[in-house]
Design an enzyme around this catalytic site. Structure first.
Site, PDB file in Angstrom:
ATOM      1  CB  SER A  74      -0.951  -0.009   1.190  1.00 31.92           C
ATOM      2  OG  SER A  74      -0.222  -0.120   2.390  1.00 31.92           O
ATOM      3  CE  LYS A 106      -7.448  -0.710   2.261  1.00 27.63           C
ATOM      4  NZ  LYS A 106      -6.558  -1.679   2.885  1.00 27.63           N
ATOM      5  CG  HIS A 154      -4.165  -1.549  -1.181  1.00 27.30           C
ATOM      6  ND1 HIS A 154      -4.822  -0.346  -1.325  1.00 27.30           N
ATOM      7  CD2 HIS A 154      -3.754  -1.596   0.102  1.00 27.30           C
ATOM      8  CE1 HIS A 154      -4.785   0.310  -0.184  1.00 27.30           C
ATOM      9  NE2 HIS A 154      -4.147  -0.418   0.705  1.00 27.30           N
TER      10      HIS A 154
HETATM   11  C1  LIG Z   1      -6.519  -1.921   4.310  1.00 20.19           C
HETATM   12  C2  LIG Z   1      -5.908  -3.243   4.501  1.00 20.19           C
HETATM   13  C3  LIG Z   1      -6.464  -4.144   5.403  1.00 20.19           C
HETATM   14  C4  LIG Z   1      -7.640  -3.787   6.248  1.00 20.19           C
HETATM   15  O1  LIG Z   1      -8.834  -3.823   5.550  1.00 20.19           O
HETATM   16  P1  LIG Z   1     -10.144  -3.217   6.216  1.00 20.19           P
HETATM   17  O2  LIG Z   1     -11.257  -3.904   5.518  1.00 20.19           O
HETATM   18  O3  LIG Z   1     -10.105  -1.755   6.013  1.00 20.19           O
HETATM   19  O4  LIG Z   1     -10.078  -3.592   7.669  1.00 20.19           O
HETATM   20  C5  LIG Z   1      -5.872  -5.394   5.513  1.00 20.19           C
HETATM   21  N1  LIG Z   1      -4.789  -5.732   4.791  1.00 20.19           N
HETATM   22  C6  LIG Z   1      -4.227  -4.878   3.908  1.00 20.19           C
HETATM   23  C7  LIG Z   1      -3.025  -5.311   3.126  1.00 20.19           C
HETATM   24  C8  LIG Z   1      -4.763  -3.599   3.747  1.00 20.19           C
HETATM   25  O5  LIG Z   1      -4.196  -2.753   2.888  1.00 20.19           O
END
Ligand SMILES: *Cc1c(COP(=O)(O)O)cnc(C)c1O
Length: 393
Positions: free
Chosen positions: A181, A240, A209
């Site tokens: 990310s 996301k 992502h």
């Molecule tokens: C954003 C993210 C999460 C968390 O996801 P949420 O649904 O917002 O809790 C988990 N793992 C990775 C790699 C992320 O980028």
């Protein structure tokens, strides 16, 4: 002593270190242009990759589900919280991901916290990429397995660890993010899967992502590399690109059966609310119908990246719509983010300890919801702010 003194001093320490912050307030939906602190700005900082967070079809589906199913699930899944639409969502997601089964969780973070300790035990080894997401790190901490860390995306280092340690353990798990990310780079999954097969290790990919972004119609990083069926645990988020809330694991039916008995978020935390579930089913439908949104996302990303490069900015190793504009110096990074905001564009500044010292960056997140006017407006702001702070000529 006043019991609040401790917290007062901790907060003062943050202020002294210059890292204290006040949360910005968004006075409306998450969209291409947001009403941040009551000022309209172009939003280049959300994970709303496909613009689904404010999509009319998702909103309509959520409203209908509230009428039929109410607001809350009322219980954990193992008691009476397992509503039929949640099972429908799991079937639809499994079909979409082209995997045998899906188990949904209340968030992506909570999925990692629940799954990693449930699938591993004492006598196992977890080998984890050094830049893995915080929720993987915490999930590994909750596991009784031993752990080893490999250098970021370095499959030679991973091979060395496997050669040295694999034999001493009952089972070995390799865990990596699909898309990272902070830099927008993609994990070397074909090499990782090959190594795993050589050592009979499990592969666990957190594709938060990558889901909705990479692969055919947003099916994710595994689909992008044509590795379907060769990755044992695929985590995705519904928070996301999908635009709602929740997380899931795509895996085999046998694994799902086990998790329904042992993954603690399924046993001790209330199930997802029906409105969110229905909106997510609608999002999966939209992605299954057409690739229009993912294509728009990638077009926008290509256009904006080229614009930034033409202006003379360094966009690092990004291979995805996550576009870091590397500044380096921490203070200058935060100043640049502030200057961009003054120009009418919100781009969050990210500095140590989230990224290594001296690699401060303003991280641009593109979305299918951005119009060409939004992107041109933002490129003008980058040009003006970059010249003002002498980051570009
Ligand atoms: C954003 C993210 C999460 C968390 O996801 P949420 O649904 O917002 O809790 C988990 N793992 C990775 C790699 C992320 O980028």
């Amino acid at each position: 002593m006043d019991k609040l003194t401790y917290f007062h001093e901790k907060v003062e320490e943050l202020k002294d270190a210059g890292v204290y912050r006040v949360l910005p307030v968004n006075y409306g939906p998450c969209a291409n242009v947001i009403n941040l602190n009551n000022r309209k700005v172009v939003n280049l900082s959300s994970n709303n990759y496909l613009g689904l967070a404010d999509h009319p079809r998702l909103k309509e589906a959520a409203k209908k589900a509230i009428d039929k199913y109410g607001i809350g699930a009322g219980s954990v899944r193992t008691i009476v919280g397992n509503q039929d639409i949640l099972e429908e969502l799991e079937r639809e997601l499994a079909k979409f991901k082209r995997e045998e089964a899906v188990v949904c969780f209340q968030s992506g973070l909570n999925c990692n916290l629940g799954v990693i300790p449930a699938i591993t035990e004492k006598g196992d080894l977890i080998i984890s990429d050094e830049l893995n997401h915080a929720s993987i790190i915490d999930g590994v901490r909750l596991s009784r397995a031993d752990k080893a860390i490999f250098r970021h995306a370095d499959t030679e280092h991973l091979a060395e660890i496997l050669a040295e340690k694999a034999e001493q353990y009952k089972r070995v798990f390799i865990i990596t993010d699909g898309v990272f990310s902070m830099d927008g780079d993609i994990a070397p999954l074909p090499e990782i899967v090959e190594l795993a097969e050589k050592y009979n290790a499990y592969v666990y990919v957190d594709d938060a992502h990558g889901s909705g972004v990479l692969g055919e119609g947003g099916r994710g990083t595994i689909d992008h590399f044509h590795l379907n069926g060769r990755v044992d645990f695929i985590v995705g988020t519904l928070s996301k690109a999908i635009g709602v809330i929740g997380g899931y694991l795509a895996t085999k039916t046998k694994v799902k059966e086990w998790l329904l008995h042992r993954a603690r978020p399924l046993l001790f935390s209330t199930a997802l609310p029906p409105a969110a579930i229905a909106a997510t089913i609608e999002a999966v439908k939209i992605l299954s119908e057409s690739e229009a949104l993912t294509e728009k996302l990638w077009d926008n990303a290509a256009y904006f990246k080229k614009g930034l490069k033409d202006l003379g900015f360094n966009t690092g190793q990004s291979k995805t719509p996550i576009t870091p504009v590397i500044i380096g110096d921490e203070a200058l990074t935060m100043k640049f983010s502030q200057q961009l905001l003054e120009e009418g564009v919100f781009v969050s500044g990210i500095v140590f300890p989230t990224v290594p010292p001296g690699t401060g960056r303003c991280r641009v997140m593109l979305s299918a919801s951005h119009t060409k006017e939004d992107l041109d407006f933002a490129l003008n702001a980058f040009s003006a702010a970059g010249r003002k702070l002498k980051i570009i000529k």
